[in-house]
Design a protein around this motif. Structure first.
Motif, PDB file in Angstrom:
ATOM      1  N   TRP A  20      14.238  -2.321  -0.819  1.00 16.33           N
ATOM      2  CA  TRP A  20      13.552  -3.521  -0.332  1.00 16.33           C
ATOM      3  C   TRP A  20      12.160  -3.640  -0.944  1.00 16.33           C
ATOM      4  O   TRP A  20      11.751  -4.720  -1.404  1.00 16.33           O
ATOM      5  CB  TRP A  20      13.455  -3.458   1.191  1.00 16.33           C
ATOM      6  N   SER A  21      11.421  -2.527  -0.977  1.00 15.87           N
ATOM      7  CA  SER A  21      10.047  -2.555  -1.480  1.00 15.87           C
ATOM      8  C   SER A  21       9.996  -2.870  -2.964  1.00 15.87           C
ATOM      9  O   SER A  21       9.040  -3.498  -3.444  1.00 15.87           O
ATOM     10  CB  SER A  21       9.351  -1.210  -1.212  1.00 15.87           C
ATOM     11  N   ASP A  22      11.021  -2.455  -3.697  1.00 12.78           N
ATOM     12  CA  ASP A  22      11.033  -2.711  -5.135  1.00 12.78           C
ATOM     13  C   ASP A  22      11.090  -4.216  -5.420  1.00 12.78           C
ATOM     14  O   ASP A  22      10.582  -4.675  -6.447  1.00 12.78           O
ATOM     15  CB  ASP A  22      12.227  -2.006  -5.775  1.00 12.78           C
ATOM     16  N   ARG A  23      11.703  -4.955  -4.533  1.00 16.90           N
ATOM     17  CA  ARG A  23      11.774  -6.406  -4.687  1.00 16.90           C
ATOM     18  C   ARG A  23      10.502  -7.079  -4.176  1.00 16.90           C
ATOM     19  O   ARG A  23       9.934  -7.951  -4.838  1.00 16.90           O
ATOM     20  CB  ARG A  23      12.989  -6.945  -3.938  1.00 16.90           C
ATOM     21  N   ILE A  24      10.062  -6.650  -3.004  1.00 18.27           N
ATOM     22  CA  ILE A  24       8.885  -7.263  -2.390  1.00 18.27           C
ATOM     23  C   ILE A  24       7.626  -7.026  -3.227  1.00 18.27           C
ATOM     24  O   ILE A  24       6.770  -7.901  -3.359  1.00 18.27           O
ATOM     25  CB  ILE A  24       8.674  -6.721  -0.959  1.00 18.27           C
ATOM     26  N   PHE A  25       7.525  -5.815  -3.793  1.00 21.38           N
ATOM     27  CA  PHE A  25       6.326  -5.450  -4.552  1.00 21.38           C
ATOM     28  C   PHE A  25       6.573  -5.460  -6.059  1.00 21.38           C
ATOM     29  O   PHE A  25       5.925  -4.729  -6.805  1.00 21.38           O
ATOM     30  CB  PHE A  25       5.828  -4.070  -4.115  1.00 21.38           C
ATOM     31  N   ALA A  26       7.505  -6.307  -6.512  1.00 21.96           N
ATOM     32  CA  ALA A  26       7.838  -6.358  -7.945  1.00 21.96           C
ATOM     33  C   ALA A  26       6.618  -6.724  -8.785  1.00 21.96           C
ATOM     34  O   ALA A  26       6.486  -6.278  -9.935  1.00 21.96           O
ATOM     35  CB  ALA A  26       8.962  -7.372  -8.177  1.00 21.96           C
ATOM     36  N   HIS A  27       5.716  -7.516  -8.221  1.00 26.13           N
ATOM     37  CA  HIS A  27       4.532  -7.956  -8.970  1.00 26.13           C
ATOM     38  C   HIS A  27       3.530  -6.828  -9.205  1.00 26.13           C
ATOM     39  O   HIS A  27       2.589  -6.989 -10.003  1.00 26.13           O
ATOM     40  CB  HIS A  27       3.841  -9.091  -8.212  1.00 26.13           C
ATOM     41  N   LEU A  28       3.735  -5.686  -8.542  1.00 26.06           N
ATOM     42  CA  LEU A  28       2.790  -4.575  -8.686  1.00 26.06           C
ATOM     43  C   LEU A  28       3.219  -3.568  -9.744  1.00 26.06           C
ATOM     44  O   LEU A  28       2.702  -2.467  -9.809  1.00 26.06           O
ATOM     45  CB  LEU A  28       2.619  -3.857  -7.338  1.00 26.06           C
ATOM     46  N   THR A  29       4.165  -3.949 -10.593  1.00 27.41           N
ATOM     47  CA  THR A  29       4.615  -3.037 -11.647  1.00 27.41           C
ATOM     48  C   THR A  29       3.498  -2.749 -12.640  1.00 27.41           C
ATOM     49  O   THR A  29       3.264  -1.604 -13.040  1.00 27.41           O
ATOM     50  CB  THR A  29       5.828  -3.621 -12.395  1.00 27.41           C
ATOM     51  N   GLY A  67       2.917   3.495   1.257  1.00 26.27           N
ATOM     52  CA  GLY A  67       1.596   3.167   1.769  1.00 26.27           C
ATOM     53  C   GLY A  67       0.714   2.564   0.691  1.00 26.27           C
ATOM     54  O   GLY A  67      -0.001   1.586   0.922  1.00 26.27           O
ATOM     55  N   GLY A  68       0.769   3.144  -0.508  1.00 26.78           N
ATOM     56  CA  GLY A  68      -0.026   2.621  -1.617  1.00 26.78           C
ATOM     57  C   GLY A  68       0.357   1.196  -1.987  1.00 26.78           C
ATOM     58  O   GLY A  68      -0.508   0.350  -2.247  1.00 26.78           O
ATOM     59  N   LEU A  69       1.657   0.912  -1.991  1.00 30.06           N
ATOM     60  CA  LEU A  69       2.120  -0.439  -2.324  1.00 30.06           C
ATOM     61  C   LEU A  69       1.655  -1.455  -1.290  1.00 30.06           C
ATOM     62  O   LEU A  69       1.268  -2.576  -1.630  1.00 30.06           O
ATOM     63  CB  LEU A  69       3.644  -0.459  -2.440  1.00 30.06           C
ATOM     64  N   THR A  70       1.711  -1.084  -0.011  1.00 29.15           N
ATOM     65  CA  THR A  70       1.265  -2.018   1.033  1.00 29.15           C
ATOM     66  C   THR A  70      -0.236  -2.297   0.925  1.00 29.15           C
ATOM     67  O   THR A  70      -0.700  -3.344   1.402  1.00 29.15           O
ATOM     68  CB  THR A  70       1.568  -1.470   2.440  1.00 29.15           C
ATOM     69  N   LEU A  71      -0.963  -1.375   0.295  1.00 22.26           N
ATOM     70  CA  LEU A  71      -2.395  -1.580   0.090  1.00 22.26           C
ATOM     71  C   LEU A  71      -2.695  -2.282  -1.231  1.00 22.26           C
ATOM     72  O   LEU A  71      -3.857  -2.455  -1.596  1.00 22.26           O
ATOM     73  CB  LEU A  71      -3.131  -0.230   0.124  1.00 22.26           C
ATOM     74  N   GLY A  72      -1.629  -2.653  -1.966  1.00 26.19           N
ATOM     75  CA  GLY A  72      -1.808  -3.413  -3.192  1.00 26.19           C
ATOM     76  C   GLY A  72      -1.964  -2.581  -4.452  1.00 26.19           C
ATOM     77  O   GLY A  72      -2.322  -3.116  -5.515  1.00 26.19           O
ATOM     78  N   MET A  73      -1.715  -1.273  -4.378  1.00 21.98           N
ATOM     79  CA  MET A  73      -1.787  -0.438  -5.583  1.00 21.98           C
ATOM     80  C   MET A  73      -0.591  -0.725  -6.469  1.00 21.98           C
ATOM     81  O   MET A  73       0.499  -1.039  -5.970  1.00 21.98           O
ATOM     82  CB  MET A  73      -1.804   1.049  -5.200  1.00 21.98           C
ATOM     83  N   ASN A  74      -0.765  -0.621  -7.797  1.00 25.68           N
ATOM     84  CA  ASN A  74       0.405  -0.781  -8.654  1.00 25.68           C
ATOM     85  C   ASN A  74       1.265   0.481  -8.564  1.00 25.68           C
ATOM     86  O   ASN A  74       0.821   1.515  -8.080  1.00 25.68           O
ATOM     87  CB  ASN A  74       0.014  -1.112 -10.106  1.00 25.68           C
ATOM     88  N   LYS A  75       2.512   0.371  -8.993  1.00 21.41           N
ATOM     89  CA  LYS A  75       3.493   1.428  -8.750  1.00 21.41           C
ATOM     90  C   LYS A  75       3.093   2.757  -9.388  1.00 21.41           C
ATOM     91  O   LYS A  75       3.255   3.819  -8.786  1.00 21.41           O
ATOM     92  CB  LYS A  75       4.868   0.973  -9.242  1.00 21.41           C
ATOM     93  N   LYS A  76       2.567   2.702 -10.598  1.00 18.01           N
ATOM     94  CA  LYS A  76       2.169   3.933 -11.277  1.00 18.01           C
ATOM     95  C   LYS A  76       1.000   4.595 -10.554  1.00 18.01           C
ATOM     96  O   LYS A  76       1.005   5.811 -10.337  1.00 18.01           O
ATOM     97  CB  LYS A  76       1.791   3.637 -12.728  1.00 18.01           C
ATOM     98  N   GLU A  77       0.003   3.815 -10.156  1.00 17.74           N
ATOM     99  CA  GLU A  77      -1.149   4.365  -9.447  1.00 17.74           C
ATOM    100  C   GLU A  77      -0.735   4.925  -8.085  1.00 17.74           C
ATOM    101  O   GLU A  77      -1.228   5.974  -7.668  1.00 17.74           O
ATOM    102  CB  GLU A  77      -2.212   3.280  -9.267  1.00 17.74           C
TER     103      GLU A  77
END
Length: 263
Positions: free
Chosen positions: A116-125, A163-173
């Motif tokens: 689910w998160s991979d779709r929701i946070f796709a823009h954070l790649t 947690g990092g993704l919900t805070l807007g971090m990109n996936k690598k970070e």
């Protein structure tokens, strides 16, 4: 436990510690499959060999750990929730470590969240916040996410990355911060365990512990490099599907009469 068991569990620890698939869950499953007797040394072994994995992060990211007090303060603040909660519920965690069924359900639920998160946070790649952008409040939030991993099968890495993704971090970070946060967290867990049990460890068991740590160190270095490359290209979806399939297989085996519980 013999040296072959130590090598296999070291490989399992090294591969899974920094991937979002639950190292504890895989260690419990591997021990169960190999029929390793669930005594106190086995539980201690599964915690202590994390030391090898810790060293792999320090070697690969040694420049990041050069004196940077702002970075260290953020790590410490992020570690505090896990340290405090872990101390308060340590007995409950020890009880859950022997439950393969708990691991299976945690794998499935966590896998669904990763997909689910991979779709929701796709823009954070490629875009998103970096570690240096985090506030101390953000660090506390990340620490609370990490604390969820006390449930066997959740995965410390997956919880921290989420947690990092919900805070807007990109996936690598987000993935790399989970590595950094692992250092104080795992060092505390390993150190606490050693202080409690070092007098009970027999001379013949030291070699088994050493082998497990060395194997975990080298395998973890390879796993970290592999993980970062996969995340940068494909995200977390594949790990989520893996968790779901593995969890379902475990439940099927349990419900069809196979004894996967630690003996």
């Amino acid at each position: 436990m013999n040296y072959l068991h130590a090598i296999i569990l070291g490989i399992v620890e090294g591969i899974t510690e920094f991937l979002p698939i639950s190292s504890t869950g895989h260690m419990v499953i591997a021990s169960s499959v190999m029929g390793i007797h669930d005594d106190q040394f086995v539980k201690n072994f599964e915690v202590i060999i994390q030391f090898g994995a810790i060293l792999s992060v320090l070697v690969l990211y040694w420049k990041r750990f050069l004196p940077d007090w702002n970075f260290y303060k953020k790590l410490f603040v992020a570690f505090l929730p896990t340290g405090i909660i872990g101390f308060l519920v340590k007995d409950l965690v020890d009880q859950m470590l022997g439950s393969v069924q708990v691991v299976a359900w945690a794998l499935i639920i966590g896998g669904g969240i990763l997909v689910w998160s991979d779709r929701i946070f796709a823009h954070l790649t490629a875009m998103g916040r970096k570690t240096d952008d985090l506030s101390y409040g953000d660090s506390v939030k990340l620490g609370l996410f990490q604390a969820l991993a006390m449930i066997p099968g959740v995965s410390r890495s997956a919880a921290t990355i989420m947690g990092g993704l919900t805070l807007g971090m990109n996936k690598k970070e987000a993935a790399e911060f989970s590595f950094f946060l692992a250092v104080p967290t795992m060092a505390a867990a390993t150190g606490y365990k050693l202080l409690k049990v070092y007098k009970t460890i027999e001379a013949g068991q030291l070699g088994v512990l050493a082998v497990g740590c060395v194997v975990a160190f080298f395998v973890a270095m390879l796993a970290i490099k592999f993980f970062i490359n996969i995340v940068a290209r494909y995200g977390f979806r594949g790990f989520g599907y893996y968790r779901i399939v593995l969890g379902i297989i475990i439940l099927i085996m349990i419900y069809t009469g196979h004894n996967l519980q630690l003996t």
